[in-house]
Structure formats: C-alpha cells, structure tokens
Design a protein around this motif. Structure first.
Motif, PDB file in Angstrom:
ATOM      1  N   GLY A  19      -3.293   6.126  -7.425  1.00 16.50           N
ATOM      2  CA  GLY A  19      -4.663   6.464  -7.192  1.00 16.50           C
ATOM      3  C   GLY A  19      -5.075   8.214  -7.411  1.00 16.50           C
ATOM      4  N   HIS A  20      -4.709   8.685  -6.343  1.00 19.11           N
ATOM      5  CA  HIS A  20      -4.967   9.948  -6.654  1.00 19.11           C
ATOM      6  C   HIS A  20      -3.562  10.856  -7.274  1.00 19.11           C
ATOM      7  CE1 HIS A  20      -8.362   9.004  -4.375  1.00 19.11           C
ATOM      8  NE2 HIS A  20      -7.673   8.496  -3.822  1.00 19.11           N
ATOM      9  N   ASP A  21      -3.937  11.670  -7.886  1.00 14.49           N
ATOM     10  CA  ASP A  21      -2.599  12.680  -8.640  1.00 14.49           C
ATOM     11  C   ASP A  21      -2.338  13.489  -7.858  1.00 14.49           C
ATOM     12  OD1 ASP A  21      -5.383  13.822  -8.993  1.00 14.49           O
ATOM     13  OD2 ASP A  21      -4.629  14.683 -10.845  1.00 14.49           O
ATOM     14  N   MET A  39       0.790  -1.159  -0.296  1.00  9.34           N
ATOM     15  CA  MET A  39      -0.026  -0.043  -0.090  1.00  9.34           C
ATOM     16  C   MET A  39       0.499   1.591  -0.015  1.00  9.34           C
ATOM     17  SD  MET A  39      -3.631   1.054   2.803  1.00  9.34           S
ATOM     18  CE  MET A  39      -2.019   0.583   4.223  1.00  9.34           C
ATOM     19  N   ASP A  40       0.481   2.470  -0.562  1.00  9.09           N
ATOM     20  CA  ASP A  40       1.964   3.318  -1.128  1.00  9.09           C
ATOM     21  C   ASP A  40       1.049   4.555   0.079  1.00  9.09           C
ATOM     22  OD1 ASP A  40       3.946   5.332  -1.615  1.00  9.09           O
ATOM     23  OD2 ASP A  40       2.889   5.425  -3.610  1.00  9.09           O
ATOM     24  N   VAL A  41       0.710   4.752   0.858  1.00 12.24           N
ATOM     25  CA  VAL A  41      -0.100   5.874   1.626  1.00 12.24           C
ATOM     26  C   VAL A  41       1.068   6.943   1.799  1.00 12.24           C
ATOM     27  CG1 VAL A  41      -1.135   6.926   2.830  1.00 12.24           C
ATOM     28  CG2 VAL A  41      -2.253   4.764   1.683  1.00 12.24           C
ATOM     29  N   ARG A  42       1.009   8.097   1.558  1.00 14.30           N
ATOM     30  CA  ARG A  42       2.059   9.069   2.844  1.00 14.30           C
ATOM     31  C   ARG A  42       0.945  10.526   2.979  1.00 14.30           C
ATOM     32  NH1 ARG A  42       6.682  10.794  -1.554  1.00 14.30           N
ATOM     33  NH2 ARG A  42       6.854   8.477  -1.967  1.00 14.30           N
TER      34      ARG A  42
END
Length: 175
Positions: free
Chosen positions: A45-47, A1-4
């Motif tokens: 998925g969000h730019d 999962m790629d979340v910052r």
C-alpha cells in the motif's frame, strides 16, 4: 502480510534484493544507514520505503515505566480482573506449593522467587512460562538467570523448556 524490513547492508545490490527492483536507483541506500536501530520499511500500500528507527527496550525499562504510571493506572475492568485471577489460579494448580502469595507478589524479589521455584519442583522440573508467571519477569530475563544458574551448576535443564535446581540444593516436594 507483505512487509519488507531492510537493515544496513554491506553490498549496495542487496537493497534491490530486499526492498524490490530499482529501489537503490531510486535513492534508497540501506548500505549508508549510520546509526544503531535505523532501517527501511516497505509495506503493501506504500509506493516507497519509509525510514524508521527501533530502540532496545529491556525488561528493566518496562518495569520502570510500569512503576512510573502505576499510581494513575485505571482499575481493571471486571473481565480483565477475572482473567488475571484465573491465570493466578492456573499457576497455583500447575506449581502446587511453589506459587504462593509471597512469591507472586509484585514487590517480591524475582531472583528469590525463581530460586524458590527451581528448588521445590518435582523431578520433571518447571516450565519457563510457569517461571515467568511466578517471578513476573520476561522470557529473556528468565533464560538469562537460568543460564547463570546452569553455569554455576546450581540448576539444570531436565527436558526442553523445563528446569530444576541441581540435586545438592533441591528440597523435594512432599508426596
């Protein structure tokens, strides 16, 4: 999962480090977040990042909400009811006589339940998850109370995550 997740930063350049290249130039100024709990969230998925805010929810807040909705709470399905019963049975097996109907009852005083559990465990102590089940309280609440008891020399940690009352206050369990 790629979340910052980017909380308020002290230096402007940290925004690019956390959120990605050129995010500061694009107007995402995490160094100007001005209220407790505000942060920027950037997910796959969000730019672009999204502004968000988190709130502190304490164990007491959760208890109050649960009590508020309890009268209209639907009954548990059979599988959930069976799992809850099994969890209670497991706690009785682990704690022996420490867990009884009076202590596990939601209306019981959690401080009294904690103290009873600490006083009646064997020399190996009782684990924090067992204390959570006995009192019905969360991990943070348990550790807060354990630290208070330890500071007053009423309880001691016998090994990692296992606690008991100090000797002057202990009732040795029957062998």
């Amino acid at each position: 999962m790629d979340v910052r997740v980017c909380l308020r930063v002290r230096e402007r350049r940290d925004v690019d480090l956390i959120l990605g290249q050129d995010m500061l130039a694009a107007g995402w100024s995490a160094h100007t977040l001005d209220a407790p709990g505000k942060f920027l969230l950037c997910a796959e998925g969000h730019d672009r990042p999204r502004r968000a805010r988190a709130y502190l929810v304490t164990d007491e807040d959760v208890r109050a909400e649960a009590a508020r909705w309890a009268p209209i709470r639907p009954a548990l399905d059979d599988l959930s009811a069976a799992a809850l019963g099994a969890a209670h049975d497991d706690a009785e097996d682990v704690l022996g006589e420490v867990v009884d109907a009076e202590i596990v009852d939601d209306s019981a005083d959690p401080d009294a339940a904690l103290w009873a559990a600490l006083r009646t465990v064997p020399d190996t102590g009782v684990s924090v998850p067992e204390l959570m089940m006995t009192t019905g309280m969360g991990r943070t609440w348990i550790y807060d109370r354990l630290q208070s008891h330890a500071a007053a020399v009423r309880a001691e940690q016998v090994s990692r995550g296992r606690w008991r009352a100090t000797d002057p206050h202990r009732e040795r369990p029957a062998a």
